[in-house]
Design a protein around this motif. Structure first.
Motif, PDB file in Angstrom:
ATOM      1  N   ARG A 166      -4.125  40.368  52.661  1.00 14.05           N
ATOM      2  CA  ARG A 166      -3.245  41.445  53.184  1.00 14.05           C
ATOM      3  C   ARG A 166      -4.192  42.375  53.847  1.00 14.05           C
ATOM      4  O   ARG A 166      -3.753  43.104  54.978  1.00 14.05           O
ATOM      5  CB  ARG A 166      -2.638  41.808  52.013  1.00 14.05           C
ATOM      6  CG  ARG A 166      -1.258  41.154  51.602  1.00 14.05           C
ATOM      7  CD  ARG A 166      -0.424  41.844  50.698  1.00 14.05           C
ATOM      8  NE  ARG A 166      -0.965  42.172  49.596  1.00 14.05           N
ATOM      9  CZ  ARG A 166      -1.288  43.172  48.681  1.00 14.05           C
ATOM     10  NH1 ARG A 166      -0.306  44.378  49.277  1.00 14.05           N
ATOM     11  NH2 ARG A 166      -1.743  43.376  47.640  1.00 14.05           N
ATOM     12  N   ALA A 167      -5.269  42.576  53.275  1.00 16.27           N
ATOM     13  CA  ALA A 167      -6.213  43.456  53.917  1.00 16.27           C
ATOM     14  C   ALA A 167      -6.805  42.906  55.208  1.00 16.27           C
ATOM     15  O   ALA A 167      -6.694  43.732  56.372  1.00 16.27           O
ATOM     16  CB  ALA A 167      -7.427  43.742  52.977  1.00 16.27           C
ATOM     17  N   ASN A 170      -3.980  43.373  57.738  1.00 19.24           N
ATOM     18  CA  ASN A 170      -3.812  44.793  58.017  1.00 19.24           C
ATOM     19  C   ASN A 170      -4.950  45.286  59.108  1.00 19.24           C
ATOM     20  O   ASN A 170      -4.479  46.074  60.154  1.00 19.24           O
ATOM     21  CB  ASN A 170      -3.949  45.742  56.931  1.00 19.24           C
ATOM     22  CG  ASN A 170      -2.756  46.694  56.738  1.00 19.24           C
ATOM     23  OD1 ASN A 170      -2.748  47.372  57.577  1.00 19.24           O
ATOM     24  ND2 ASN A 170      -2.254  46.820  55.793  1.00 19.24           N
ATOM     25  N   ASN A 171      -6.112  45.186  58.621  1.00 21.87           N
ATOM     26  CA  ASN A 171      -7.238  45.584  59.818  1.00 21.87           C
ATOM     27  C   ASN A 171      -8.293  44.640  59.291  1.00 21.87           C
ATOM     28  O   ASN A 171      -9.137  44.897  58.331  1.00 21.87           O
ATOM     29  CB  ASN A 171      -7.364  46.957  59.245  1.00 21.87           C
ATOM     30  CG  ASN A 171      -8.431  47.758  60.569  1.00 21.87           C
ATOM     31  OD1 ASN A 171      -9.278  46.827  60.938  1.00 21.87           O
ATOM     32  ND2 ASN A 171      -8.400  48.937  60.626  1.00 21.87           N
ATOM     33  N   ASN A 233       6.349  38.894  58.997  1.00 23.69           N
ATOM     34  CA  ASN A 233       6.831  39.272  57.749  1.00 23.69           C
ATOM     35  C   ASN A 233       7.314  38.204  56.882  1.00 23.69           C
ATOM     36  O   ASN A 233       8.518  37.781  57.511  1.00 23.69           O
ATOM     37  CB  ASN A 233       7.772  40.480  58.158  1.00 23.69           C
ATOM     38  CG  ASN A 233       8.749  40.903  56.946  1.00 23.69           C
ATOM     39  OD1 ASN A 233       8.452  40.490  55.877  1.00 23.69           O
ATOM     40  ND2 ASN A 233       9.617  41.518  57.164  1.00 23.69           N
ATOM     41  N   LYS A 283       7.461  45.835  59.519  1.00 24.72           N
ATOM     42  CA  LYS A 283       6.105  45.643  59.040  1.00 24.72           C
ATOM     43  C   LYS A 283       5.145  45.567  60.247  1.00 24.72           C
ATOM     44  O   LYS A 283       5.522  45.082  61.193  1.00 24.72           O
ATOM     45  CB  LYS A 283       5.999  44.539  58.130  1.00 24.72           C
ATOM     46  CG  LYS A 283       5.372  44.668  57.010  1.00 24.72           C
ATOM     47  CD  LYS A 283       4.945  43.232  56.060  1.00 24.72           C
ATOM     48  CE  LYS A 283       3.839  43.445  55.229  1.00 24.72           C
ATOM     49  NZ  LYS A 283       3.373  42.124  55.001  1.00 24.72           N
ATOM     50  N   LYS A 284       3.884  46.173  59.768  1.00 28.93           N
ATOM     51  CA  LYS A 284       2.797  46.091  60.850  1.00 28.93           C
ATOM     52  C   LYS A 284       2.954  47.247  61.937  1.00 28.93           C
ATOM     53  O   LYS A 284       4.149  47.215  62.360  1.00 28.93           O
ATOM     54  CB  LYS A 284       2.798  44.936  61.378  1.00 28.93           C
ATOM     55  CG  LYS A 284       1.388  44.125  60.835  1.00 28.93           C
ATOM     56  CD  LYS A 284       1.451  42.680  61.587  1.00 28.93           C
ATOM     57  CE  LYS A 284       0.255  43.000  62.367  1.00 28.93           C
ATOM     58  NZ  LYS A 284      -1.138  42.363  62.035  1.00 28.93           N
TER      59      LYS A 284
END
Lengths: 284, 322, 256
Positions: A166-167, A170-171, A233, A283-284
């Motif tokens: 997930r990290a 995310n970025n 998602n 999401k995002k």
């Protein structure tokens, strides 16, 4: 009453579509790559279950687990060979890189299995309520899909490795600064996406006949579902799968069945234009 | 215009013309068929390059214009009874119109979203045509044989389409070059390099993108008519085959994205390679595998394609190799 | 007045990026726009040149309402800008980059004319020996000058400069300041966002100070340097506050 039967059929199948789409959308969400090898991997999943069943006499649902594991491995290998170098390149590069994998798998698959349809001769019969008949294989496929989704979410939200995934999604740059080996996480994510594709393919093999080419249809459906649920998602993909399954169950009550893909793809383009984050939440 | 004083473009056009004359000189039907396929690919890849290579928008389902053109053309010939030249114009017009209508909407999408939308449009069109009785539904349209007679019978009709194909290929390459060296083309390339910067510098991006899309659709629409006129029939699965669309992308990539000569080399090289793979017994069964591996190697190691690589390696070539 | 900004506000979702900004700018002046990081300076530029429409308020450019117009519309009316984070068209040559400005900006020249103007502007900014290189190969100082060259090539009435001095060494700063003054002399009005205090203090006719999206002061450099509100705003950054108080042109010359 026949309509209700269609509806339930569609809904149950929708779960399987959802699993296939989840694989596609997971890969997109983590690394912004549209995996054009998704269809062939789905087909390989079908063949995995088929071969274990017909050659080794293994129960198809047990075979599913081995097929999923093989999918993970295959995905990781594909990532390191074909994707890793183009992960920062413009979209065209990763699109064509995954498409070249598509060509290789289809080519090898056609040479090995020809394009004669196969099916798994393993019937569990069906359940009948009044006039409604539901094949048990579809019910099991739906239940299995729910279990796969649950396991995916447990992995993503309850394990350290899942947290890394997930990290990175995310970025990536920030995740790297925190010491997360981002490339390996990307490889793992591609593997997970492929696992989901292979599992979906395995489930499809218990319901429909298939060839090495039949993954293409499910790949296109995965695009539609992925966009419906919001690209990136996974849970949206499951819901999107259900929505698509329902549509496929309902539309034939009003229109000839051949109109289904017209509406599906028109919907797809419209959602891309007006709700690019999907119909269900953002999401995002 | 002094852009036309560059020798590179004339060399390219002359080479195409020379290849185009080959079957005529040899009077060979077999050569004609091979060259027709190569020229078709050159014309389509060069057109695709306008939106893909110059503007930087990945039109994944570009074949929709080719298929639509073919359908409109055969409908015009068969049902309406128009002459060939009007059918070709109708095909180009339909493709251009579709691109214009779509352009305003989907060119707002960037990156992979645009690519996905073009796939969706191609699939929607295919599914729609299957349900469209005027276009023959799932069966498609078969050209009435008597129409060939108006062009001197099947044989001379085949030669006629061939001559026209040569002309359209030259036109496609000339158009591609004219755009690349124009002010309009400079705006497109600015969009490709940085769309936000282009906007701030005054490039009216929605209009520029839409016209680039229209210009990249018209010739595919026209040669679609030619191809299916020659073919004699058209059906939905063939006309909107996504695979062919992707092959066009591969050709552009192979030769060099955003260059004028690249798509020519890429299309010729790709078709030549395909020919070799299909006629070599050892490779025949695994031709798709070999092609896939080659494509992957190119994307991984020479992402700017043959011409791009040459221009990068020898910057002087930028002046002569358009 | 070449530009009138009237009660302009901008919010992104819940975030108030700009609140009630108003000022007017006479022709041929240089207006400095300063403020701590995150004060909304670049956002103000983005609202003025149409990258974002303002949430409220009106913007007049040469007595014409340009509120809500797109960046390309505004560019064609004669406003040009540079970006704090440079946006070179990497695969094009330096000359071609500048030609884009000349072709599509205010004067909308043809290719041939644009090439002449581009060469002139490149000469003026000292990039003429780089004209045939691709833009990607420039270093950061050259890329900043390329941004300016593209903007100038459109021959604008109003030029928005977003931190063109940041990251330059003292002699480069001196040269760039000289260039800016020359541009003004050619009749171009300028708004500049700048962190290099002594430069902005020296060059500007007037200065506006933003803090947390609000306009906390406006005046001549002299007035600004002694405005207690401004000094307070900069107290988070004592070095900057000190530089501000030292006023016109002393102390450390480095921006951040």
């Amino acid at each position: 009453m026949e309509n209700l039967s269609f509806l339930i059929d569609g809904l149950l199948l929708g779960f399987v579509y959802g699993v296939a789409a989840m694989g596609l959308t997971l890969i997109w969400g983590v690394m912004n790559v549209i995996n054009l090898a998704h269809g062939p991997i789905i087909a390989l999943g079908s063949f995995g279950v088929y071969l274990l069943f017909s050659r080794l006499g293994m129960n198809p649902y047990l075979a599913l687990i081995f097929t999923g594991a093989a999918g993970l491995l295959l995905g990781i290998v594909i990532y390191w060979i074909a994707i890793n170098r183009v992960i920062e390149a413009p979209h065209l590069s990763s699109l064509l890189a995954t498409f070249s994998v598509n060509m290789v798998i289809i080519g090898l698959g056609t040479a090995a299995f020809s394009t004669t349809p196969r099916n798994i001769d393993y019937s569990l019969g069906s359940l009948t309520f009044n006039t409604i008949t539901i094949p048990i294989s579809r019910i099991i496929a739906a239940v299995a899909s729910i279990i796969f989704t649950a396991v995916l979410y447990l992995f993503l939200y309850r394990t350290t490795l899942g947290k890394y995934v997930r990290a990175v999604a995310n970025n990536r740059a920030a995740a790297e600064l925190m010491g997360i080996p981002s490339r390996r996480i990307l490889a793992l994510s591609f593997g997970l996406g492929s696992t989901l594709a292979a599992l979906a393919g395995g489930l499809i093999a218990t319901i429909f006949p298939f060839t090495i080419l039949s993954g293409g249809v499910y790949e296109l459906k995965s695009f539609v579902i992925g966009v419906l649920g919001g690209l990136g998602n996974p849970l949206g993909a499951l819901i999107g799968g259900l929505a698509l399954g329902l549509l496929e169950g309902i539309i034939p009550a009003f229109l000839p069945v051949t109109w289904v893909p017209v509406l599906e793809f028109a919907l797809f383009v419209l959602i891309l234009l007006f709700r690019p984050t999907g119909l269900f939440g953002v999401k995002k | 215009m002094n852009a036309w004083r560059t020798p590179g473009i004339w060399v390219a056009l002359l080479v195409i013309l020379a290849i185009g004359l080959m079957p005529i000189v040899l009077k060979s039907d077999a050569t004609r068929e091979v060259v027709f396929t190569v020229l078709l690919s050159v014309a389509l890849a060069s057109s695709l390059n306008i939106i893909l290579g110059y503007t930087g928008y990945v039109s994944f389902g570009h074949i929709v214009f080719f298929g639509l053109g073919g359908y409109v053309g055969l409908y015009a010939l068969n049902v309406v009874g128009l002459p060939l030249w009007m059918a070709i114009s109708a095909g180009g017009l339909a493709a251009g119109l579709l691109a214009f209508l779509l352009g305003k909407a989907i060119l707002r999408l960037r990156g992979a979203y645009f690519a996905l939308a073009t796939i969706g449009i191609n699939e929607a069109m295919r599914a729609f045509v299957i349900n469209f009785p005027a276009f023959g539904g799932a069966i498609g349209i078969s050209l009435n044989f008597r129409i060939y007679r108006e062009y001197g019978g099947a044989t001379s009709a085949l030669w006629l389409t061939y001559y026209l194909m040569v002309a359209f290929t030259l036109l496609a390459v000339a158009l591609s070059y004219a755009i690349k060296t124009s002010k309009f083309g400079l705006g497109l390339i600015a969009i490709r390099e940085n769309e936000d910067a282009a906007e701030v510098m005054g490039v009216v991006t929605p209009n520029a993108k839409t016209w680039a899309y229209v210009l990249s659709a018209i010739i595919p629409g026209m040669v679609g008519v030619l191809f299916y006129f020659k073919n004699g029939n058209i059906e939905p699965g063939d006309a909107f085959r996504l695979h062919f669309s992707i092959e066009l992308l591969v050709m552009v990539m192979l030769g060099g994205f955003g260059t004028v000569v690249g798509p020519i080399l890429g299309a010729a090289g790709y078709q030549r390679l395909r020919g070799i793979l299909l006629t070599t017994p050892v490779l025949k069964d695994i031709q798709l595998v070999v092609a896939g591996v080659l494509l992957l190697l190119i994307i991984l190691f020479i992402p700017s394609g043959a011409v791009g690589w040459l221009r990068h390696r020898f910057p002087k070539l930028r002046q002569v190799l358009p | 007045m070449i530009l009138e900004v009237q009660n302009v506000s901008k919010n992104f979702g819940g975030l108030q990026a700009l609140l009630n900004i108003s000022f007017s700018l006479p022709e041929h002046q240089i207006l400095g726009l300063i403020g701590p990081n995150g004060a909304g300076k670049t956002t103000l530029f983005n609202v003025i040149n149409g990258v974002f429409p303002p949430s409220r308020g009106t913007i007049l450019f040469r007595d014409e309402d340009i509120t809500g117009l797109k960046p390309y519309d505004i560019a064609r009316k004669g406003m040009a800008r540079t970006h704090q984070i440079v946006k070179p068209l990497n695969e094009l040559t330096v000359r071609e980059n500048v030609m884009v400005g000349a072709c599509f900006g205010h004067k909308a020249l043809g290719l041939h004319q644009a090439r002449l103007v581009a060469d002139e502007v490149l000469e003026f900014l000292g990039l003429n020996n780089r004209a045939d290189q691709i833009a990607a190969s420039l270093n950061i100082a050259q890329k900043k000058r390329l941004e300016m060259a593209r903007a100038l090539a459109s021959q604008p009435y109003l030029l928005l400069l977003d931190e063109v001095l940041a990251g330059l060494n003292p002699s480069e700063i001196a040269a760039m300041v000289e260039t800016i003054l020359q541009i003004r002399q050619q009749g171009v009005t300028i708004i500049m966002i700048e962190h290099v205090m002594h430069a902005v203090m020296n060059v500007s006719d007037r200065i506006i100070v933003l803090d947390y999206g609000q306009q906390i002061a406006e005046g001549t450099p002299e007035e600004i340097a002694h405005n207690p509100k401004v000094i307070e705003a900069y107290l988070g950054d004592p070095k900057l506050a000190q530089r501000l108080q030292e006023g016109n042109g002393y102390g450390d010359t480095r921006g951040e």
